[in-house]
Design an enzyme around this catalytic site. Sequence first.
Site, PDB file in Angstrom:
ATOM      1  N   SER A 261      33.713  24.520  39.436  1.00 35.09           N
ATOM      2  CA  SER A 261      33.542  25.048  38.087  1.00 35.09           C
ATOM      3  C   SER A 261      33.574  26.578  38.088  1.00 35.09           C
ATOM      4  O   SER A 261      33.084  27.228  39.013  1.00 35.09           O
ATOM      5  CB  SER A 261      32.207  24.565  37.515  1.00 35.09           C
ATOM      6  OG  SER A 261      31.971  25.148  36.252  1.00 35.09           O
ATOM      7  N   CYS A 262      34.146  27.136  37.016  1.00 33.70           N
ATOM      8  CA  CYS A 262      34.283  28.592  36.899  1.00 33.70           C
ATOM      9  C   CYS A 262      33.503  29.157  35.722  1.00 33.70           C
ATOM     10  O   CYS A 262      33.631  30.341  35.416  1.00 33.70           O
ATOM     11  CB  CYS A 262      35.759  28.975  36.755  1.00 33.70           C
ATOM     12  SG  CYS A 262      36.536  28.356  35.238  1.00 33.70           S
ATOM     13  N   VAL A 263      32.701  28.334  35.053  1.00 39.34           N
ATOM     14  CA  VAL A 263      32.073  28.774  33.808  1.00 39.34           C
ATOM     15  C   VAL A 263      31.113  29.935  34.038  1.00 39.34           C
ATOM     16  O   VAL A 263      30.999  30.837  33.192  1.00 39.34           O
ATOM     17  CB  VAL A 263      31.352  27.584  33.142  1.00 39.34           C
ATOM     18  CG1 VAL A 263      30.247  27.035  34.028  1.00 39.34           C
ATOM     19  CG2 VAL A 263      30.806  27.966  31.781  1.00 39.34           C
TER      20      VAL A 263
END
Length: 863
Positions: A261-263
């Site tokens: 995830s890159c959030v």
Amino acid sequence: ALVVARLPLLECFYRGVAADVKALCERLVLVSVNLGERAVLSRLLGSRRPLGGERLAVAAPWCVKFDERKLLRFDPVVKVVRREDSDAVFEAKPRLKPKKRAALGSGYKPLAKKRWSAEEIEALPVLVKPQQMFDDMVTRTEAQQACKGAALEGRSLEGLARELAGRPLRVATMCSGTESPLLALDMICGALKAQSGQSIAVEHVFSCEIEPFKQAYIERNFAPPLLFRDIRELGDEEATTAYGATRPVPGEVDVLIAGTSCVDYSTMNNKQKKIDEKGESGQTFWGMLAWVKRTRPSIVVQENVCSAPWEEMVGYYAKEGYAATFLRVDTKNHYIPHTRTRIYLLALDTHAPNRRAAALGDAPMGEAGGAGESGVVGEEELARWEAAISELSCPASSSLEAFLLPTDDPRVHTAREDLSHIDPTKQRGVVDWGRCETRHQRARTDEELGAKRPLTQWVSQGHCAGPDFAWHDWFKSQVERVVDLCDINYLRLAREGQDANYKTLVWNLSQNVDRSTASSRPGVCPCLTPNMVPYVTNRGGPIVGPEVLALQGIPVDDLLLTRENNDQMADLAGNAMSSTIVGTCILAALLLSRDTLRAFDAPKPDAAAAGAGGLVTSTGSSETQADVAGGLAMAEKPLALLGEGGVGPLAQLLAEAAGSARMCASEGRTRVASDIVRCAKCGTTKSKSGCPESWPEHVDMAPVTEPRTPPREFEAKLAAALPMVVTLGGLGCADGMRPAGALLPAGIEAKLLSPTRGGGGDEDEDEDEEGAPRRKAKAKPAAKKVGPMDRLLGKKKKAEPPTPLSPPRRADAAAARKSPPRQRDTASSKDEALWRGWAAAVKALERERFTYAEATRGESWSV
């Protein structure tokens, strides 16, 4: 110092106690500020976009001052000064770009980085289909193994396939979205088999995805043996599948591809978290690393945004015995016109033995493999991997338009109806526009754009009329902010003398007006995100789901996209890895670390099994397909292809064809609108409901009274009217007379076929003002009907009267008349005679007409 803003109303958050002013300046993050003050700070700090993650850390009792002298040197220094204590001054510089990492300490020296010139890019073949791109990639990879000094020197993909001898490569994926790594491996193996006849078997061990619609997509297209739900559970012995069952987590994997995830790392997030703060991004990374620590795959490829803490990740891999490096790549430098900058990390197991040498009998089991010249295992391979990605790069040779579907494609029409649907639960209130109206007005004033809206011609709380080719139903469903942003972007280009309606540009209408919302250059798509609204200027509508997937290098035609709507396909593509980049990374990693592949530990299959082992396909099966169950029980019947009876006259068939033609873009390929009107002056047709108001305006619009035929019905009637065989003959009667290698003198062809020349009649000769022989035409004959060949080649222009000569030039022309005439070129005269004969044959053929009164299905039309 120049006092710019006192910032009286600031909303700041501080984790911990502010012991002093310096700690406050270093830790606080400004999350809310007046729009005008934010624009001033952005402009004075030299930023082209509003302050994001590098926003100033300022508390309410502080004011901001700027040093004018340093502003002139484009190195702004912000001073935070306390009002009641002017002596307490602390400087805080804006965030700079990270420094370039030091080169890996290996003895390998890569070749100079290739810079593609404009001539080399123009000479590249036009590649649009993903399989064509991977065919070129494999070809260039095999050429690199014979290039001295190349990163892949001496490493052949065909040689690796022979050494594996049917042993399958075991591959696992985590959070990869569209499973681009598997698609890339599929196309690499297909290209290798087509070029060399060698095949590599790939075994898909498991996938991991938490989104339900992505789980359905993976199960439908790839059918993995295990589909786990939560990546955070993979570090344990057992994990929960997408169906709720608990299954053991397998290991013994050659290649792991993960896209965590890159959030928490994205620059669009105002509340970023570090990797050890237990955010969503940190938890997915630690879950993946726990599985790597327990199972120790030979190769790990990881992808994420550029702002992720890559240096920290490399350190965490080093603690687990992996040598890692990362590289920043852009999709438009790898076959696809899509600006998508991401970082890929490669980690190699430094404790892995030389399994390849043991399997081939070259070295005893347990010998360490992959040691570089410096003695650090994996360091040379990492340096070569970075160089190989650069050497295998290839700029996009096709424009964005090549990846877009035709406007009347059924998939575009379906997506248009989906995007134009207005959700009744979401009201278009004035609140949405009121929040952005001040910002839009400021942008118009600062950039001197004016208050007009030439593209959409909309008024506040009123109608919207886009160009006649635009998607008017889609424009109706957009809020005022999006519509006004289209006009602002249009005015920005108009100020530079460009009309956006005639250029292939993509505008990101999901961003605010003071952010970068337009393409950097025509024909190249900006970075596509899941919630993006990508508007194509010369289409008048957005990019639809299948096109977004194609811009990630995904073979859309090979996938089953039966349940995903347009938003879900945009989510799939926005979080996906570009197949050309991840394929290049995996390909280079396999060749450079082939010694440590676990596939060599598997027993060598027999010749029959090795030859039958196929590739990973989009359905999760191999090339070898089983027989259809119950095939022997099928009955054989003749196929009736001939229709019964005949059809009417050909004129009636042509009239029905004209009635089934599309008269408005909103009709698509199958729909027939009932409210078609036609302009009496230009003949433009459109639907009143599909294109109610558009520009340019048409004054005399009359309803179309001709009968309309649904396209489906006409297709069936045309299929019944056309015979199975149509033979055309007699059209090549002039080919034998056409000169094969004759040189055509300048103007001969136009002169021969000109109606006023008649193929070279008698003419009087005269001399021009320079003394050269000049043909003098006779009196103009009577008006002659212009034939099709004359219209094709163009009529000869009337000769303009000669310009009166001055006395000196008149004397020179008289002297030139006394000189002997020029000799005609014998070769040119022969060529001219040949061309005259061929032109006469063409004119004779032009008088032939082929007409058919009626036709019956089953007949053979012969000419």
